[in-house]
Design a protein around this motif. Structure first.
Motif, PDB file in Angstrom:
ATOM      1  N   SER A  19       0.858  -1.180   0.000  1.00 40.48           N
ATOM      2  CA  SER A  19       0.000   0.000   0.000  1.00 40.48           C
ATOM      3  C   SER A  19       0.900   1.237   0.000  1.00 40.48           C
ATOM      4  CB  SER A  19      -0.921  -0.040   1.218  1.00 40.48           C
ATOM      5  OG  SER A  19      -0.824   1.132   1.949  1.00 40.48           O
ATOM      6  N   ALA A  20       0.284   2.411  -0.024  1.00 41.94           N
ATOM      7  CA  ALA A  20       1.109   3.623  -0.041  1.00 41.94           C
ATOM      8  C   ALA A  20       1.899   3.751   1.241  1.00 41.94           C
ATOM      9  CB  ALA A  20       0.229   4.840  -0.236  1.00 41.94           C
ATOM     10  N   ARG A  21       1.402   3.156   2.305  1.00 43.29           N
ATOM     11  CA  ARG A  21       2.092   3.214   3.569  1.00 43.29           C
ATOM     12  C   ARG A  21       2.893   1.940   3.811  1.00 43.29           C
ATOM     13  NH1 ARG A  21      -0.457   7.422   3.932  1.00 43.29           N
ATOM     14  NH2 ARG A  21      -1.967   6.566   2.538  1.00 43.29           N
ATOM     15  N   GLY A  22       2.994   1.145   2.760  1.00 45.59           N
ATOM     16  CA  GLY A  22       3.839  -0.035   2.861  1.00 45.59           C
ATOM     17  C   GLY A  22       3.054  -1.320   2.946  1.00 45.59           C
ATOM     18  N   ASP A  23       3.762  -2.318   3.351  1.00 44.84           N
ATOM     19  CA  ASP A  23       3.291  -3.682   3.410  1.00 44.84           C
ATOM     20  C   ASP A  23       1.990  -3.778   4.208  1.00 44.84           C
ATOM     21  OD1 ASP A  23       2.975  -6.316   3.798  1.00 44.84           O
ATOM     22  OD2 ASP A  23       4.937  -6.672   4.702  1.00 44.84           O
ATOM     23  N   MET A  24       0.899  -4.043   3.510  1.00 45.84           N
ATOM     24  CA  MET A  24      -0.369  -4.167   4.210  1.00 45.84           C
ATOM     25  C   MET A  24      -0.782  -5.621   4.216  1.00 45.84           C
ATOM     26  SD  MET A  24      -3.752  -2.075   3.510  1.00 45.84           S
ATOM     27  CE  MET A  24      -4.648  -1.571   4.937  1.00 45.84           C
ATOM     28  N   GLY A  25      -1.014  -6.160   5.382  1.00 50.46           N
ATOM     29  CA  GLY A  25      -1.316  -7.578   5.463  1.00 50.46           C
ATOM     30  C   GLY A  25      -2.728  -7.828   5.954  1.00 50.46           C
ATOM     31  N   PHE A  26      -3.390  -8.767   5.301  1.00 51.40           N
ATOM     32  CA  PHE A  26      -4.680  -9.222   5.800  1.00 51.40           C
ATOM     33  C   PHE A  26      -4.514 -10.662   6.237  1.00 51.40           C
ATOM     34  CE2 PHE A  26      -6.342  -5.528   3.787  1.00 51.40           C
ATOM     35  CZ  PHE A  26      -7.531  -5.264   4.416  1.00 51.40           C
ATOM     36  N   TYR A  27      -4.733 -10.923   7.493  1.00 48.07           N
ATOM     37  CA  TYR A  27      -4.652 -12.290   7.996  1.00 48.07           C
ATOM     38  C   TYR A  27      -6.073 -12.771   8.201  1.00 48.07           C
ATOM     39  CZ  TYR A  27      -3.706 -16.123  11.203  1.00 48.07           C
ATOM     40  OH  TYR A  27      -3.661 -17.353  11.808  1.00 48.07           O
ATOM     41  N   LEU A  28      -6.463 -13.747   7.386  1.00 46.79           N
ATOM     42  CA  LEU A  28      -7.863 -14.138   7.317  1.00 46.79           C
ATOM     43  C   LEU A  28      -7.994 -15.564   7.794  1.00 46.79           C
ATOM     44  CD1 LEU A  28     -10.642 -13.241   6.068  1.00 46.79           C
ATOM     45  CD2 LEU A  28      -9.938 -14.464   4.060  1.00 46.79           C
ATOM     46  N   VAL A  29      -8.827 -15.781   8.787  1.00 44.48           N
ATOM     47  CA  VAL A  29      -9.107 -17.135   9.243  1.00 44.48           C
ATOM     48  C   VAL A  29     -10.553 -17.419   8.892  1.00 44.48           C
ATOM     49  CG1 VAL A  29      -9.196 -18.681  11.207  1.00 44.48           C
ATOM     50  CG2 VAL A  29      -7.501 -16.878  11.134  1.00 44.48           C
ATOM     51  N   SER A  30     -10.767 -18.449   8.080  1.00 42.61           N
ATOM     52  CA  SER A  30     -12.143 -18.739   7.693  1.00 42.61           C
ATOM     53  C   SER A  30     -12.573 -20.048   8.331  1.00 42.61           C
ATOM     54  CB  SER A  30     -12.238 -18.802   6.173  1.00 42.61           C
ATOM     55  OG  SER A  30     -12.435 -20.117   5.753  1.00 42.61           O
ATOM     56  N   ASP A  31     -13.843 -20.116   8.652  1.00 42.01           N
ATOM     57  CA  ASP A  31     -14.341 -21.347   9.263  1.00 42.01           C
ATOM     58  C   ASP A  31     -15.375 -22.007   8.372  1.00 42.01           C
ATOM     59  OD1 ASP A  31     -16.259 -19.462   9.520  1.00 42.01           O
ATOM     60  OD2 ASP A  31     -16.790 -19.926  11.586  1.00 42.01           O
ATOM     61  N   GLY A  32     -15.387 -21.648   7.092  1.00 43.92           N
ATOM     62  CA  GLY A  32     -16.296 -22.306   6.171  1.00 43.92           C
ATOM     63  C   GLY A  32     -17.637 -21.632   6.015  1.00 43.92           C
ATOM     64  N   THR A  33     -17.905 -20.619   6.819  1.00 44.88           N
ATOM     65  CA  THR A  33     -19.173 -19.897   6.656  1.00 44.88           C
ATOM     66  C   THR A  33     -18.949 -18.696   5.748  1.00 44.88           C
ATOM     67  OG1 THR A  33     -18.711 -18.542   8.579  1.00 44.88           O
ATOM     68  CG2 THR A  33     -19.945 -20.565   8.953  1.00 44.88           C
ATOM     69  N   ASP A  34     -19.979 -17.888   5.587  1.00 46.05           N
ATOM     70  CA  ASP A  34     -19.831 -16.736   4.696  1.00 46.05           C
ATOM     71  C   ASP A  34     -19.314 -15.517   5.429  1.00 46.05           C
ATOM     72  OD1 ASP A  34     -22.066 -16.446   6.190  1.00 46.05           O
ATOM     73  OD2 ASP A  34     -23.199 -15.397   4.642  1.00 46.05           O
ATOM     74  N   LYS A  35     -18.886 -15.691   6.666  1.00 41.62           N
ATOM     75  CA  LYS A  35     -18.301 -14.574   7.390  1.00 41.62           C
ATOM     76  C   LYS A  35     -16.916 -14.966   7.866  1.00 41.62           C
ATOM     77  CE  LYS A  35     -22.695 -12.815   8.943  1.00 41.62           C
ATOM     78  NZ  LYS A  35     -23.715 -12.882   9.964  1.00 41.62           N
ATOM     79  N   PRO A  36     -15.972 -14.052   7.833  1.00 39.00           N
ATOM     80  CA  PRO A  36     -14.637 -14.404   8.322  1.00 39.00           C
ATOM     81  C   PRO A  36     -14.703 -14.750   9.803  1.00 39.00           C
ATOM     82  CG  PRO A  36     -14.637 -12.246   7.249  1.00 39.00           C
ATOM     83  CD  PRO A  36     -16.052 -12.666   7.371  1.00 39.00           C
ATOM     84  N   TYR A  37     -13.903 -15.764  10.194  1.00 39.85           N
ATOM     85  CA  TYR A  37     -13.880 -16.066  11.621  1.00 39.85           C
ATOM     86  C   TYR A  37     -13.032 -15.027  12.347  1.00 39.85           C
ATOM     87  CZ  TYR A  37     -13.681 -18.590  15.967  1.00 39.85           C
ATOM     88  OH  TYR A  37     -13.812 -18.917  17.280  1.00 39.85           O
ATOM     89  N   ARG A  38     -11.956 -14.648  11.723  1.00 44.59           N
ATOM     90  CA  ARG A  38     -11.088 -13.619  12.304  1.00 44.59           C
ATOM     91  C   ARG A  38     -10.389 -12.940  11.150  1.00 44.59           C
ATOM     92  NH1 ARG A  38      -8.747  -9.996  14.549  1.00 44.59           N
ATOM     93  NH2 ARG A  38      -7.066 -10.074  16.071  1.00 44.59           N
ATOM     94  N   LEU A  39     -10.373 -11.629  11.191  1.00 45.30           N
ATOM     95  CA  LEU A  39      -9.670 -10.880  10.163  1.00 45.30           C
ATOM     96  C   LEU A  39      -8.764  -9.896  10.872  1.00 45.30           C
ATOM     97  CD1 LEU A  39      -9.533 -10.300   7.073  1.00 45.30           C
ATOM     98  CD2 LEU A  39     -10.994  -8.385   7.524  1.00 45.30           C
ATOM     99  N   LYS A  40      -7.482 -10.108  10.718  1.00 47.13           N
ATOM    100  CA  LYS A  40      -6.534  -9.188  11.331  1.00 47.13           C
ATOM    101  C   LYS A  40      -5.959  -8.317  10.220  1.00 47.13           C
ATOM    102  CE  LYS A  40      -2.899  -7.546  13.551  1.00 47.13           C
ATOM    103  NZ  LYS A  40      -2.928  -6.564  14.606  1.00 47.13           N
ATOM    104  N   ILE A  41      -5.987  -7.021  10.427  1.00 48.40           N
ATOM    105  CA  ILE A  41      -5.460  -6.105   9.428  1.00 48.40           C
ATOM    106  C   ILE A  41      -4.144  -5.567   9.948  1.00 48.40           C
ATOM    107  CG2 ILE A  41      -5.946  -4.090   8.039  1.00 48.40           C
ATOM    108  CD1 ILE A  41      -8.928  -4.579   9.156  1.00 48.40           C
ATOM    109  N   ARG A  42      -3.092  -5.896   9.261  1.00 48.70           N
ATOM    110  CA  ARG A  42      -1.768  -5.442   9.692  1.00 48.70           C
ATOM    111  C   ARG A  42      -1.374  -4.253   8.838  1.00 48.70           C
ATOM    112  NH1 ARG A  42       3.457  -4.919   9.931  1.00 48.70           N
ATOM    113  NH2 ARG A  42       3.200  -4.229   7.803  1.00 48.70           N
TER     114      ARG A  42
END
Lengths: 166, 395, 129, 146, 370, 159
Positions: E309-332
């Motif tokens: 990104s413009a501010r550098g390395d942007m990370g999305f850490y996505l944990v899915s549990d098989g449903t249509d909603k993320p179980y955990r989404l960490k935005i780094r």
């Protein structure tokens, strides 16, 4: 020696800066003098894809509530009443209510513009393109209730549009 | 003048006539000051707008020209806040010296050979002294508010203004050396109408003194690049953070009034003040006694406004210095050079008692060359991005 | 001459009256709704901690001290400078120049001393506890 | 390679996505120190926690700038104690990340220099990223309902 | 002995230099700072919790608001994360459009940074000039997707709109106009002696510190580390495009000072222009959206996707549990770690330097707080 | 004196005076530099060259003491709401508030959030609501013009 170099560099760069600002005094401002002193109203200058306030064409709304489901923040509120048809034809769409079949009526179609985030997720699933973005953007108000756009007047339910009949 | 007036009103005692006369002059000067500071704030905003490719105030009155009036009335009607923990007496006191420090200098500014509040024989010293009042007000404002930002602003302004007073005074000394007087009228009359007779071009050291004078005067006026005391991005609003409404307006008043004082001083000390060419004077005198003075006033205003506009443009061009750099510029660059220019001017006057005409012309033409280069460079800048400068996508 | 200073005095008095008058006139018209939060010290939206009146850093006083020395000496030079031209015309120019030069030299030596001592540097470490 | 050095580390390779190493909570500082010093994982690019209802998971995304390769470590944490050692002495960037995990998930880090709430006000109740978190009715007299 | 007292000032949340709502608790003895403690969280909007509530597709518009100055790259990073988890791949034309949009947005983001930096140093005009150029970028985005700031343009599986008819011409016109403007901007402010003196040797972040504190993007490169996600962990169509990665060389002072970080952004704007030109040339015809089900249900997995990104390395850490909603989404995000280094570097600077240092890190408040 | 004036009935002079004063006040709305989130960028653009609020005499001031208008530009979290209220309180009267954008109006898209204030009108009175997410600069200008209309209608001296 650095001492004199500093003086020279300061003078030269300040001079350079002054020439640039001086040259800017002879350029036209790029201001668009909203609201009254523009060549054409700002709303006409906007590109065709501009995402202004949502509007609903109730004539072609099928009442499928797909937009309501697509909205992440539930700012669209549609209420549909199931009615057996009254003897009189419904007020807004007079002809062609297949008598006897239970009829759906849209009794409420509110969009809370104060809440809306203009993401466009609601316009995409719409089968007929009834819900769409207008180019309107100015609706500042002293009363927040005025930001609730009501597309179905109270007490005047609208019959949904049917592809086969239209 | 006063003698003639007292002849007109023989029944009044002499001192009363004098007092009334002084009062009238003072009121005129104050009015002039207010009428300058207001519109120049509008002008500054328009110029700034142009520099930034926008318009600036243009809705209030024709082209926004009475914007300053609206600002004034609005601030007049604004609640006047004094923080509970502030030193209330000092807080109320602070705007007075700031306002007075700037306005008092107006008394000795010579608008023409006749139009001058009072031609004090210690004129220059008086101006320096009066200007010194400003710093008292700023420190008082900074200290009394009991706010840390204002305190920093006040301290910065104190450090800055006293540091820049040294080069300022030293550069004034050069003028005194050349004219042999402290009175502003004498200083102006010892220059001439033609540029080569101006002090600025009389020798290279005087030119250095002029540059030092301009830089330190801008610093005294708290203008960018020396606007540290009210550095908006660092100290919120500096020493006037806690001031609201009318009291704040007086600080503002003083800031723009300062502009005029700087310009007028530069014009009268180095650029020949109200001096007009003899041809004009002869022509004007033939038309009547008033016209020469009109010409003189116009000439003085012209020279003043050039510097006022330059300082305004400078403000919207440059970034701001840091405190240590500010001190460095004052003590390590300006002050030594001021010393050099004093001794150099003295030496020059001993070596060339009649002046060296070649050097005068050389300085004049090099100045003109710089201005010419400036214009050429500005046109080059214009053309460098011009074809695209009117680029608008949707309009 | 005294007339001129009378003008200055009257000007000063009028200036004070101008400020005072406009503040007074404004006080009849402007609203006044004090409340405890409003009269707090502003500090970027957070409550202010401690007083702003502290023993301030010495550097500022140091600069003030240097200023006083230089300003007084500069003021002393004004009379000399004012008569310099007269001396020059009467043929004593070199003597006058030598005097001015000597004076400036002493001043410059002072400046050099302060410079070398690094008292002009803002970031000089000041002992504090 | 980490497997050879640390026998207790358990390698997990799911079918989709990259794998990770499961490290016991009390060994994490040792492992991280070795990884930084001997394997040039000089950057901790992401540290986060997941509330898996029965237990917490703390995830470390390491990255080596010299070799340009990532590594994922995971720590399982019992809900009762929810305390584990801090790695902020190894990578300073962990300082704030651990504070954030503490703030939002309630995992406490031992030997952390400054374990305070970072995102939420000091007087906030609860840790919102826990799955069982209930939004309060009001905060400081402001209703949280629309 | 005269004692010098320390004073504690709260700088922010409402302070002109803290762009938004950062707060620094500053201990100073007048001008020199002794201790700076950043206090963040004034804009904590609980993005991560919202993601668990609203679902994959509905979360897309929220990513605009994570980093509103450069929303396209956030969109892109999130879309990449979900695509990786759900095994969707976007059509090539969509990838090109994504890159064009991202790079244009990088330009507008760096413009804000450069302008705000100049404003914090005290020059107001360059800021307004930057804003003026940004308006044109906004116009381009308005043509492309109808919004000026919160685009919601890059979607999971593609982009929402194809380029309009005259988009390419307008883009090239803008680039032709913009490249000289960068030079003018440089002459106006970047090379100004006062400006250089204000930034050089101020807030020097060493290479080791930069890595240890996890600085990313231009801040990291300013310290002399040649690392760019676009080059080193290539994604999208970046491998097909030729561009340079500017690295700090300490041209005015030491490597890693504020001036380096600033100049890197200026250079990156030029590189972005280059990328946009190439991408516009190479862009193939075709679909812009892959087949995406109405409800995306990725398998049980976890994904960590990185994007420059413009501010550098942007990370999305996505944990899915098989449903249509993320179980955990960490935005780094880059700003978060950039804020944490302030505490380390700031002591010894002056107040004016702190302002410059913060703006040279290019911190955007919601990216810190999310 | 003011109390005396307040008792005066409405007649041509007082209304004209009111109008004049209101005209001055509305022509010089100084707004506070206060931006929290996305709308802050649009607020910058509004002060920028394309929209240029300076035309209407509106300039930014960074201290609340000198500002008349507070534009709530962006999301207000609970942590921030306390500060926002304090800043509002520290502005001298007469003062006005524009809620800009969905977040300030009613929480907007962060209605699911646990930490975002759902509408700034819960903590301070709001004069004008500007819808949009974020409103484009022209929409905000429309808000300013509506505010000016409101100011013009006020009875400033006899409120």
């Amino acid at each position: 020696m650095d001492y004199f170099k500093n003086i020279f560099e300061s003078a030269a760069t300040v001079f350079e800066g002054l020439t640039i600002t001086a040259s800017h005094m002879f350029r036209k401002p790029i201001t668009i003098q909203y609201p009254d002193r523009t060549l054409s109203p700002v709303i006409e200058m906007l590109p065709s894809r501009y995402r202004g306030f949502l509007e609903v064409d109730m004539k072609i709304c099928t009442g499928c509530t797909l937009c309501m489901q697509a909205c992440p923040i539930q700012c669209i509120n549609i209420e549909i009443a199931k009615k057996t048809p009254s003897p009189q034809p419904s007020p807004s769409r007079g002809e062609g209510d297949g008598g006897g079949v239970p009829m759906r009526l849209i009794t409420k179609f509110n969009i809370d513009i104060a809440l809306c985030m203009f993401c466009g997720l609601c316009t995409e699933p719409c089968p007929t393109g009834a819900i769409r973005f207008s180019k309107r953007f100015e609706n500042a108000t002293e009363d927040i209730n005025k930001l609730m756009f009501k597309f179905v007047e109270e007490g005047k339910p609208v019959a949904p549009y049917k592809k086969s009949s239209g | 003048m006063i003698q003639q007036l007292s002849l007109l009103f023989p029944m009044l005692p002499m001192w009363l006539v004098q007092a009334i006369w002084c009062g009238v002059v003072a009121v005129l000067l104050l009015t002039f000051f207010s009428l300058f500071a207001g519109p120049v704030s509008w002008l500054e905003r328009r110029i700034a707008g142009r520099i930034m490719s926008r318009i600036g105030p243009n809705r209030v009155g024709p082209q926004g020209i009475i914007q300053w009036l609206a600002d004034g009335v609005k601030n007049f009607l604004k609640e006047d806040l004094i923080p509970r923990d502030a030193d209330k007496i000092l807080f109320r006191f602070a705007p007075y010296p700031v306002f007075l420090g700037v306005t008092l200098t107006l008394v000795t500014l010579p608008f023409s050979s006749l139009l001058i509040g009072a031609d004090l024989n210690v004129g220059l010293l008086y101006i320096v002294g009066a200007w010194g009042l400003v710093v008292i007000g700023l420190i008082a404002a900074g200290w009394s508010s009991n706010n840390k930002w204002t305190l920093l602003g006040g301290m910065r302004s104190a450090a800055q203004m006293i540091s820049y007073e040294i080069p300022l005074v030293l550069s004034l000394l050069v003028v005194v050396l050349m004219s042999g007087s402290l009175s502003l009228q004498t200083i102006i009359s010892s220059q001439g109408a033609s540029p080569v007779e101006w002090f600025i071009f009389s020798n290279p050291f005087a030119f250095i003194a002029f540059v030092i004078f301009m830089i330190s005067a801008v610093a005294e006026g708290n203008r960018t690049p020396f606007d540290l005391p009210e550095a908006e991005s660092e100290l919120v609003a500096g020493y006037n953070t806690e001031y609201s409404g009318m009291r704040f307006l007086f600080f503002f008043f003083a800031e723009w009034g300062n502009l005029y004082v700087i310009g007028a001083l530069a014009a009268s000390l180095f650029l020949g003040g109200w001096q007009i060419p003899a041809g004009w004077r002869n022509f004007a005198s033939a038309q009547g006694p008033i016209l020469p003075h009109v010409f003189e006033v116009l000439m003085f205003q012209l020279k003043t406004w050039i510097w006022v506009l330059l300082i305004i443009q400078l403000r919207w061009t440059l970034p701001r210095l840091r405190v240590d750099q500010l001190m460095k510029v004052s003590w390590k660059y300006l002050t030594p050079f001021a010393f050099v220019s004093i001794v150099g001017t003295g030496l020059w006057m001993v070596v060339f008692p009649e002046g060296w005409l070649f050097m005068k012309y050389l300085l004049l033409f090099s100045m003109l060359a710089v201005i010419g280069y400036f214009v050429w460079r500005a046109i080059w800048q214009l053309r460098f991005t011009k074809s695209k400068a009117d680029f608008k996508l949707i309009v | 001459m005294l007339n001129d200073f009378a003008l200055v005095l009257i000007f000063a008095v009028l200036g004070i009256l101008f400020i005072f008058g406009s503040l007074l006139a404004g006080s009849f018209l402007r609203p006044k709704n004090p409340n405890p939060v409003k009269s707090e010290i502003y500090e970027c939206g957070e409550p202010s901690k401690g007083s702003g009146w502290i023993n301030f850093n010495m550097r500022f006083y140091l600069i003030a001290l240097i200023f006083v020395i230089f300003d007084v000496e500069a003021a002393l030079m004004f009379p000399v400078a004012a008569v310099f031209k007269k001396w020059l015309l009467s043929g004593n120019g070199i003597l006058a120049l030598a005097e001015i030069g000597l004076f400036v030299l002493i001043l410059a030596a002072g400046l050099l001393y302060v410079w070398v001592k690094k008292d002009l540097d803002w970031a000089k470490k000041v002992v504090s506890d | 390679m980490i497997k050879e050095k640390f026998t207790f580390a358990e390698e997990v390779k799911p079918q989709a996505g990259g794998g990770w190493y499961l490290v016991p909570a009390d060994k994490i500082v040792e492992v991280c120190k070795t990884l930084r010093d001997d394997y040039k994982f000089d950057c901790l690019s992401c540290l986060t926690g997941i509330d898996l209802v029965d237990y917490f998971e703390v995830v470390y995304h390491l990255f080596s700038y010299s070799e340009k390769k990532p590594l994922v470590l995971k720590v399982k944490l019992e809900k009762q104690s929810s305390t584990m050692p801090s790695v902020s002495a190894i990578w300073p960037s962990a300082n704030w990340m651990e504070r954030e995990v503490f703030d939002l998930l309630g995992i406490k880090f031992e030997n952390h220099p400054d374990l305070r709430r970072i995102m939420l006000p000091e007087d906030w109740a609860g840790h919102p990223l826990q799955k069982s978190y209930k939004e309060p009715e009001e905060y400081c007299g402001m209703s949280t309902k629309r | 002995m005269i004692r010098t007292e320390e004073m504690t000032i709260s700088m922010g949340p409402q302070h002109p230099a803290t762009h938004g709502v950062l707060r620094f608790i500053v201990k100073t003895d007048g001008e020199v700072l002794h201790e700076v403690k950043p206090d963040v969280g004034y804009l904590h909007r609980s993005m991560e919790k919202i993601a668990e509530k609203v679902g994959y597709i509905s979360f897309q518009p929220y990513t605009d608001r994570i980093d509103y100055v450069c929303a396209m790259t956030c969109n892109h990073a999130y879309a990449m994360a979900v695509e990786k988890a759900a095994g969707i791949s976007a059509p090539e034309r969509a990838e090109y459009l994504r890159v064009i949009a991202s790079e244009l947005n990088r330009i507008s983001s760096h413009l804000i940074m450069a302008g705000v930096m100049a404003m914090d140093i005290g020059a107001f005009t360059p800021f307004i000039h930057a804003i003026r150029e940004r308006e044109t970028v906004n116009d381009l985005f308005e043509m492309l997707c109808g919004a000026r700031l919160t685009y919601n343009y890059v979607r999971i599986g593609g982009v929402s709109f194809d380029a309009p008819a005259n988009f390419k011409e307008k883009c090239v016109e803008f680039l032709n106009h913009f490249e000289p403007i960068i030079d003018e901007f440089n002459r106006l402010i970047s090379f100004n002696k006062i400006y250089v003196e204000r930034l050089a040797n101020v807030g020097v972040v060493s290479r080791e510190d930069a890595i240890a504190y996890n600085l990313v993007g231009p801040n990291l490169r300013g310290s002399g580390v040649r690392f760019d996600v676009r080059k080193d962990i290539p994604y999208s169509i970046y491998p097909k495009i030729d561009f340079n990665v500017p690295v700090g060389i300490g041209e005015a002072g030491k490597v890693g000072d504020c001036y380096d970080r600033y100049m890197i952004r200026i250079r990156e704007m030029k590189e972005s222009c280059k990328i946009v030109r190439q991408a516009l040339e190479q862009m193939p015809e075709g679909e812009i959206m892959a087949k995406v089900p109405r409800k995306i249900k990725p398998p049980v997995t976890e994904v960590y996707s990185r994007c420059e990104s413009a501010r550098g390395d942007m990370g999305f850490y996505l944990v899915s549990d098989g449903t249509d909603k993320p179980y955990r989404l960490k935005i780094r995000t880059g700003s978060f770690s950039a804020m944490s280094i302030v505490e380390k570097i700031a002591p010894g600077l002056m107040i004016a330097d702190l302002v410059a240092f913060i703006s040279s890190l290019d911190v955007v408040a919601p990216e810190v707080d999310r | 004196m003011l109390t005396l004036y307040k008792q005066l009935p409405n007649f041509i002079l007082t209304t004209k005076l009111d109008e004049l004063l209101n005209w001055c006040r509305k022509s010089s709305v100084w707004y506070m530099l206060f931006a929290t989130a996305c709308c802050g960028i649009e607020l910058m653009q509004t002060g920028g060259p394309r929209c240029d609020w300076d035309r209407f005499g509106a300039v930014p001031r960074s201290t609340p003491r000198q500002s008349d208008l507070m534009i709530i530009a962006g999301t207000i979290s609970y942590k921030m709401a306390v500060c926002t209220r304090r800043l509002y309180d520290q502005m001298p009267d007469p003062k006005y508030v524009i809620a800009m954008g969905s977040c300030a109006n009613c929480g907007g898209l962060f209605k699911h959030s646990y930490s975002v204030l759902k509408g700034i009108d819960k903590v301070m009175p709001v004069d004008i609501y500007v819808p949009g997410c974020p409103p484009r600069p022209e929409a905000l200008t429309d808000g300013l013009l509506k505010l000016q209309e409101k100011m013009q209608k006020e009875k400033f001296l006899r409120s």
